[in-house]
Design a protein around this motif. Structure first.
Motif, PDB file in Angstrom:
ATOM      1  N   ALA A 222       0.838  -1.199   0.000  1.00  0.00           N
ATOM      2  CA  ALA A 222       0.000   0.000   0.000  1.00  0.00           C
ATOM      3  C   ALA A 222       0.873   1.249   0.000  1.00  0.00           C
ATOM      4  CB  ALA A 222      -0.919   0.002   1.221  1.00  0.00           C
ATOM      5  N   GLN A 223       1.912   1.236   0.860  1.00  0.00           N
ATOM      6  CA  GLN A 223       2.817   2.382   0.931  1.00  0.00           C
ATOM      7  C   GLN A 223       3.509   2.628  -0.396  1.00  0.00           C
ATOM      8  OE1 GLN A 223       6.538   4.021   0.733  1.00  0.00           O
ATOM      9  NE2 GLN A 223       6.690   1.925   1.473  1.00  0.00           N
ATOM     10  N   GLU A 224       3.878   1.559  -1.095  1.00  0.00           N
ATOM     11  CA  GLU A 224       4.563   1.714  -2.378  1.00  0.00           C
ATOM     12  C   GLU A 224       3.645   2.350  -3.424  1.00  0.00           C
ATOM     13  OE1 GLU A 224       5.840  -2.252  -3.139  1.00  0.00           O
ATOM     14  OE2 GLU A 224       7.588  -2.117  -1.798  1.00  0.00           O
ATOM     15  N   TYR A 225       2.366   1.943  -3.422  1.00  0.00           N
ATOM     16  CA  TYR A 225       1.413   2.570  -4.353  1.00  0.00           C
ATOM     17  C   TYR A 225       1.212   4.042  -4.003  1.00  0.00           C
ATOM     18  CZ  TYR A 225      -0.080  -1.865  -6.490  1.00  0.00           C
ATOM     19  OH  TYR A 225      -0.129  -3.058  -7.185  1.00  0.00           O
ATOM     20  N   TYR A 226       1.008   4.328  -2.727  1.00  0.00           N
ATOM     21  CA  TYR A 226       0.805   5.716  -2.312  1.00  0.00           C
ATOM     22  C   TYR A 226       2.029   6.572  -2.635  1.00  0.00           C
ATOM     23  CZ  TYR A 226      -3.379   4.436   0.428  1.00  0.00           C
ATOM     24  OH  TYR A 226      -4.620   4.018   0.813  1.00  0.00           O
ATOM     25  N   MET A 227       3.210   6.030  -2.364  1.00  0.00           N
ATOM     26  CA  MET A 227       4.420   6.806  -2.601  1.00  0.00           C
ATOM     27  C   MET A 227       4.583   7.126  -4.084  1.00  0.00           C
ATOM     28  SD  MET A 227       7.050   8.381  -1.462  1.00  0.00           S
ATOM     29  CE  MET A 227       7.542   7.826   0.178  1.00  0.00           C
ATOM     30  N   ARG A 228       4.282   6.176  -4.930  1.00  0.00           N
ATOM     31  CA  ARG A 228       4.397   6.412  -6.375  1.00  0.00           C
ATOM     32  C   ARG A 228       3.447   7.530  -6.816  1.00  0.00           C
ATOM     33  NH1 ARG A 228       2.846   1.951 -10.986  1.00  0.00           N
ATOM     34  NH2 ARG A 228       2.927   3.360 -12.785  1.00  0.00           N
ATOM     35  N   ALA A 229       2.219   7.482  -6.303  1.00  0.00           N
ATOM     36  CA  ALA A 229       1.254   8.519  -6.675  1.00  0.00           C
ATOM     37  C   ALA A 229       1.615   9.864  -6.061  1.00  0.00           C
ATOM     38  CB  ALA A 229      -0.147   8.112  -6.229  1.00  0.00           C
ATOM     39  N   ALA A 230       2.135   9.837  -4.831  1.00  0.00           N
ATOM     40  CA  ALA A 230       2.469  11.079  -4.133  1.00  0.00           C
ATOM     41  C   ALA A 230       3.693  11.753  -4.730  1.00  0.00           C
ATOM     42  CB  ALA A 230       2.695  10.792  -2.652  1.00  0.00           C
ATOM     43  N   ALA A 231       4.732  10.967  -5.002  1.00  0.00           N
ATOM     44  CA  ALA A 231       5.993  11.527  -5.471  1.00  0.00           C
ATOM     45  C   ALA A 231       5.983  11.799  -6.978  1.00  0.00           C
ATOM     46  CB  ALA A 231       7.140  10.576  -5.128  1.00  0.00           C
ATOM     47  N   ASN A 232       5.494  10.855  -7.756  1.00  0.00           N
ATOM     48  CA  ASN A 232       5.535  10.999  -9.216  1.00  0.00           C
ATOM     49  C   ASN A 232       4.436  11.901  -9.770  1.00  0.00           C
ATOM     50  OD1 ASN A 232       7.631   9.217  -9.038  1.00  0.00           O
ATOM     51  ND2 ASN A 232       6.606   7.528 -10.076  1.00  0.00           N
ATOM     52  N   TYR A 233       3.232  11.788  -9.175  1.00  0.00           N
ATOM     53  CA  TYR A 233       2.092  12.486  -9.739  1.00  0.00           C
ATOM     54  C   TYR A 233       1.517  13.562  -8.816  1.00  0.00           C
ATOM     55  CZ  TYR A 233       2.402   8.577 -12.965  1.00  0.00           C
ATOM     56  OH  TYR A 233       2.854   7.650 -13.872  1.00  0.00           O
ATOM     57  N   ARG A 234       2.135  13.763  -7.639  1.00  0.00           N
ATOM     58  CA  ARG A 234       1.745  14.818  -6.707  1.00  0.00           C
ATOM     59  C   ARG A 234       0.268  14.736  -6.328  1.00  0.00           C
ATOM     60  NH1 ARG A 234       4.314  16.239 -10.910  1.00  0.00           N
ATOM     61  NH2 ARG A 234       2.484  17.139 -11.880  1.00  0.00           N
ATOM     62  N   ASN A 235      -0.224  13.517  -6.178  1.00  0.00           N
ATOM     63  CA  ASN A 235      -1.636  13.321  -5.840  1.00  0.00           C
ATOM     64  C   ASN A 235      -1.872  13.672  -4.371  1.00  0.00           C
ATOM     65  OD1 ASN A 235      -3.963  11.643  -4.762  1.00  0.00           O
ATOM     66  ND2 ASN A 235      -4.207  11.277  -6.938  1.00  0.00           N
ATOM     67  N   PRO A 236      -2.756  14.621  -4.071  1.00  0.00           N
ATOM     68  CA  PRO A 236      -2.956  15.042  -2.679  1.00  0.00           C
ATOM     69  C   PRO A 236      -3.497  13.947  -1.770  1.00  0.00           C
ATOM     70  CG  PRO A 236      -4.595  16.033  -4.118  1.00  0.00           C
ATOM     71  CD  PRO A 236      -3.578  15.404  -5.010  1.00  0.00           C
ATOM     72  N   ASN A 237      -4.348  13.060  -2.309  1.00  0.00           N
ATOM     73  CA  ASN A 237      -4.857  11.957  -1.482  1.00  0.00           C
ATOM     74  C   ASN A 237      -3.721  11.016  -1.080  1.00  0.00           C
ATOM     75  OD1 ASN A 237      -7.639  12.711  -1.570  1.00  0.00           O
ATOM     76  ND2 ASN A 237      -7.761  11.907  -3.643  1.00  0.00           N
ATOM     77  N   ALA A 238      -2.819  10.756  -2.027  1.00  0.00           N
ATOM     78  CA  ALA A 238      -1.675   9.903  -1.737  1.00  0.00           C
ATOM     79  C   ALA A 238      -0.718  10.590  -0.767  1.00  0.00           C
ATOM     80  CB  ALA A 238      -0.948   9.539  -3.023  1.00  0.00           C
ATOM     81  N   GLN A 239      -0.527  11.883  -0.937  1.00  0.00           N
ATOM     82  CA  GLN A 239       0.344  12.625  -0.023  1.00  0.00           C
ATOM     83  C   GLN A 239      -0.219  12.610   1.396  1.00  0.00           C
ATOM     84  OE1 GLN A 239       0.421  16.304  -2.217  1.00  0.00           O
ATOM     85  NE2 GLN A 239       2.303  15.763  -3.319  1.00  0.00           N
ATOM     86  N   PHE A 240      -1.522  12.711   1.514  1.00  0.00           N
ATOM     87  CA  PHE A 240      -2.176  12.618   2.824  1.00  0.00           C
ATOM     88  C   PHE A 240      -1.944  11.248   3.450  1.00  0.00           C
ATOM     89  CE2 PHE A 240      -6.375  11.729   5.051  1.00  0.00           C
ATOM     90  CZ  PHE A 240      -6.014  12.355   6.233  1.00  0.00           C
ATOM     91  N   GLU A 241      -2.106  10.199   2.637  1.00  0.00           N
ATOM     92  CA  GLU A 241      -1.891   8.841   3.154  1.00  0.00           C
ATOM     93  C   GLU A 241      -0.444   8.637   3.586  1.00  0.00           C
ATOM     94  OE1 GLU A 241      -4.094   6.622   3.827  1.00  0.00           O
ATOM     95  OE2 GLU A 241      -5.822   7.635   2.933  1.00  0.00           O
ATOM     96  N   MET A 242       0.494   9.185   2.826  1.00  0.00           N
ATOM     97  CA  MET A 242       1.902   9.078   3.216  1.00  0.00           C
ATOM     98  C   MET A 242       2.153   9.818   4.531  1.00  0.00           C
ATOM     99  SD  MET A 242       3.422   7.048   1.226  1.00  0.00           S
ATOM    100  CE  MET A 242       4.933   7.308   2.165  1.00  0.00           C
TER     101      MET A 242
END
Length: 267
Positions: free
Chosen positions: A146-166
């Motif tokens: 789960a962390q790997e998916y969130y990190m990819r979305a947060a770091a690569n695509y700057r997704n705010p939902n993923a950044q929140f989860e991280m």
């Protein structure tokens, strides 16, 4: 999803401007007896699927999206994933949604490309499925994945939902990461700057606990006003608990600052 929404509006305008045009377009790619015509282009079928969905013919939309998805239209795959995840026009099925989202996540899409929003959203959805697992399916809870998916979305695509989860993962030390308030604050700040109410409330609570009482109370109060109904209960509980601990002067100042934040968008 701003690009996807704008794109959808353009498609809707072109396809739904006149009923006669929509019907003529339908005849080119779809037959009520045989379904999608095999000679149809995936792009045209995807457009038809959108038109059918908007007009309430979701059974036709599903068939059109399937054809388009099988022939490389990532937007169609995303629509199918969302429909199965939400039980929208089909029986709700998280495992089916998971499989469609996984197909999208495997795509090599560069940040900034037109398809970025589809991949970003799919990664966040997969993070949620891996975080909790899917009962009755081969998908078991796997916080590290789960962390790997969130990190990819947060770091690569700057997704705010993923950044929140991280941010939450760094706060608790979940998903194989070491607990770090500093790292948590970094991710929460990035999401908060994009208007994510949950991140704003959580960051506000961190500020409150660190001694920045007025700023923290103000951020939690502003976040509560901005929050979606599903997030309001836990944000309200956090905000009310903090208000109960603050003195009257700090409460009044925080309320004034919250109004300023809501009016001017200040963080």
């Amino acid at each position: 999803m701003v690009r996807a929404s704008a794109y959808s509006a353009l498609v809707a305008a072109s396809l739904l401007g006149a009923a006669g045009e929509a019907r003529a377009f339908d005849d080119k790619v779809f037959d009520d007896k045989t379904g999608v015509k095999p000679e149809s282009s995936p792009w045209a079928v995807f457009q038809f699927g959108f038109s059918a969905y908007k007009s309430g013919h979701k059974d036709q939309a599903v068939e059109a999206y399937r054809y388009a998805a099988e022939n490389g239209q990532i937007g169609a795959t995303w629509k199918l994933a969302r429909m199965y995840a939400e039980g929208d026009g089909v029986a709700q099925n998280d495992y089916e949604a998971f499989k469609f989202f996984s197909e999208i996540a495997e795509q090599d899409v560069e940040p900034g490309s037109p398809e970025e929003s589809y991949v970003s959203d799919a990664l966040v959805a997969l993070g949620g499925y891996m975080k909790h697992g899917i009962p009755g399916s081969p998908v078991s809870a796997n916080p590290v994945a789960a962390q790997e998916y969130y990190m990819r979305a947060a770091a690569n695509y700057r997704n705010p939902n993923a950044q929140f989860e991280m941010g939450k993962m760094f706060l608790k030390g979940d998903g194989g990461v070491k607990a770090s308030v500093r790292q948590a604050g970094r991710w929460l700040q990035l999401a908060a700057e994009k208007g994510h109410a949950g991140a704003q409330a959580t960051l506000g609570n961190l500020l409150f606990e660190s001694g920045k009482v007025v700023r923290g109370l103000a951020m939690m109060t502003a976040a509560l006003e901005r929050a979606q109904p599903a997030d309001q209960p836990w944000i309200r509980g956090m905000q009310e608990e903090a208000f109960a601990l603050a003195d009257e002067s700090d409460r009044r100042t925080a309320i004034s600052l919250a109004e300023d934040i809501l009016t001017k968008g200040n963080q």
